[in-house]
Design an enzyme around this catalytic site. Structure first.
Site, PDB file in Angstrom:
ATOM      1  CE  LYS A 179      -3.455   2.820   0.345  1.00  0.00           C
ATOM      2  NZ  LYS A 179      -4.448   2.802   1.413  1.00  0.00           N
ATOM      3  CB  CYS A 233      -3.793   7.612   0.853  1.00  0.00           C
ATOM      4  SG  CYS A 233      -5.050   6.574   1.613  1.00  0.00           S
TER       5      CYS A 233
END
Length: 400
Positions: A179, A233
């Site tokens: 990720k 993010c």
């Protein structure tokens, strides 16, 4: 499945139990309403005993860019008393390498009566784009990393109940890193586009045209520049890699520095146009970190608006953000800002800065901008570059 939602914010709990979603996300409200009505979804302030627990809490970074794991530990404290052994515990929070193991050890320390091998702990990072969550939850491939192969397989089976794409299993630390790598890849590529915009500005080149021409090469796909990078993010995750391997992550670090410096560059561009305008009013269009959502986390547009207002107290800033009803708390002691509909904000202003490319702004007519100083950070108004914009007679094509 019967689902217990847990949140520390009582307002969210009340809203969900009323079948409502307390934020903007297309289609999600229909699912929540149907789940609540069917008696299969209920929100609480405390965790309830369950067969599987999914932890999706913030992982912000500290001043030294290390991860703040206190939210994960707080969530672990909430479920620890409920564990009897053999429950599945999934961490969805984007985390530095080793966080899933930290969670497992934290739970084991909290519940010494349970054997370590009884804790089935896995990591499954979320992979959805705000504004498209209900589609991408189903269609995006997922990566599941387990502390043990058994934990990975059980997590995979759970996600297979709603995810129709491929679900790939690995170990927990690789899943965590995947990720971070995905978002760092995007951050590096955005930084390249943002750097091109500042170079183009210095050389008198239209960056939008430049990128469009370069992308005609079959192996080139340059992203679009903007006023910076926001969200929970991309603006955060690369720092976790830097913290884990500071000497080896030079490019990733520089991309973060490049993107973090862009809002200040935009502020200077807007102030230059303000100096050329006879009007003491500036319209700032957009506060969210990306288009068509109401999420302001790490938003460069919000940062730009705050800095401009604080640096220029004699100027009135009229902000348009079609997806929020009130200005965020960060403006509480800033007196020279107000929220207004888009058309009204533009009409009052002598300088107009487009900070977010919401669909609503694409309907702005060239006539609405005539005689105004315009800064377009998203390239959304390239079609009006020949309109009479006062002394500049062209858009201030900053970056984007």
């Amino acid at each position: 499945m019967r689902v217990h939602g847990v949140d520390v914010n009582e307002r969210n709990v009340v809203a969900i139990n009323n079948g409502e979603v307390p934020f903007l996300e297309p289609e999600l409200g229909d699912f929540v309403a149907r789940g609540v009505e069917a008696g299969m979804l209920k929100a609480n302030l405390k965790a309830q005993a369950s067969d599987a627990y999914i932890l999706a809490v913030p992982t912000p970074f500290n001043e030294d860019y290390s991860a703040d794991l206190s939210y994960i530990e707080a969530a672990a404290d909430g479920i620890a008393p409920l564990l009897t052994g053999d429950e599945l515990i999934i961490l969805e929070s984007t985390s530095p390498p080793g966080t899933t193991e930290h969670l497992a050890r934290y739970l084991a320390a909290t519940r010494p009566d349970l054997e370590m091998d009884q804790l089935l702990v896995a990591h499954c990072p979320e992979r959805v784009l705000p504004g498209y969550v209900m589609k991408e939850l189903v269609t995006n491939d997922r990566i599941v990393g387990g502390m043990t192969p058994e934990a990975a397989e059980l997590a995979k089976k759970l996600y297979e109940t709603f995810c129709k794409a491929e679900i790939l299993t690995t170990d927990a630390i690789t899943a965590e890193m995947s990720k971070l790598v995905e978002n760092s890849y995007r951050d590096v590529n955005i930084a390249f586009a943002n750097e091109l915009s500042t170079i183009s500005d210095k050389l008198g080149i239209n960056v939008w045209e430049l990128i469009e021409l370069a992308n005609h090469h079959p192996r080139v796909n340059i992203l679009q520049p903007g006023p910076g990078v926001g969200g929970h993010c991309i603006a955060v995750d690369p720092w976790f890699i830097v913290a884990a391997a500071p000497d080896e992550s030079q490019l990733i670090r520089q991309a973060r520095i490049t993107n973090d410096s862009k809002p200040r560059w935009v502020v200077s561009k807007i102030e230059r146009q303000m100096a050329e305008s006879n009007s003491p009013v500036v319209a700032l269009l957009g506060l969210a970190f990306k288009k068509n959502i109401d999420d302001l986390r790490e938003s460069p547009a919000l940062q730009i608006a705050l800095e401009l207002a604080k640096k220029n107290p004699q100027t009135r800033f009229v902000i348009s953000e079609p997806n929020v009803d009130v200005l965020p708390a960060s403006f509480a002691h800033v007196e020279n800002v107000e929220l207004a509909p888009t058309a009204k904000a533009i009409e009052q202003a002598g300088t107009v800065a487009l900070l977010v490319d919401h669909d609503e702004y694409s309907t702005v007519e060239p006539s609405q901008l005539e005689g105004k100083r315009v800064v377009d950070t998203r390239g959304q108004w390239r079609f009006i570059s020949n309109v009479n914009l006062g002394k500049t007679e062209a858009l201030e094509n900053i970056h984007a």
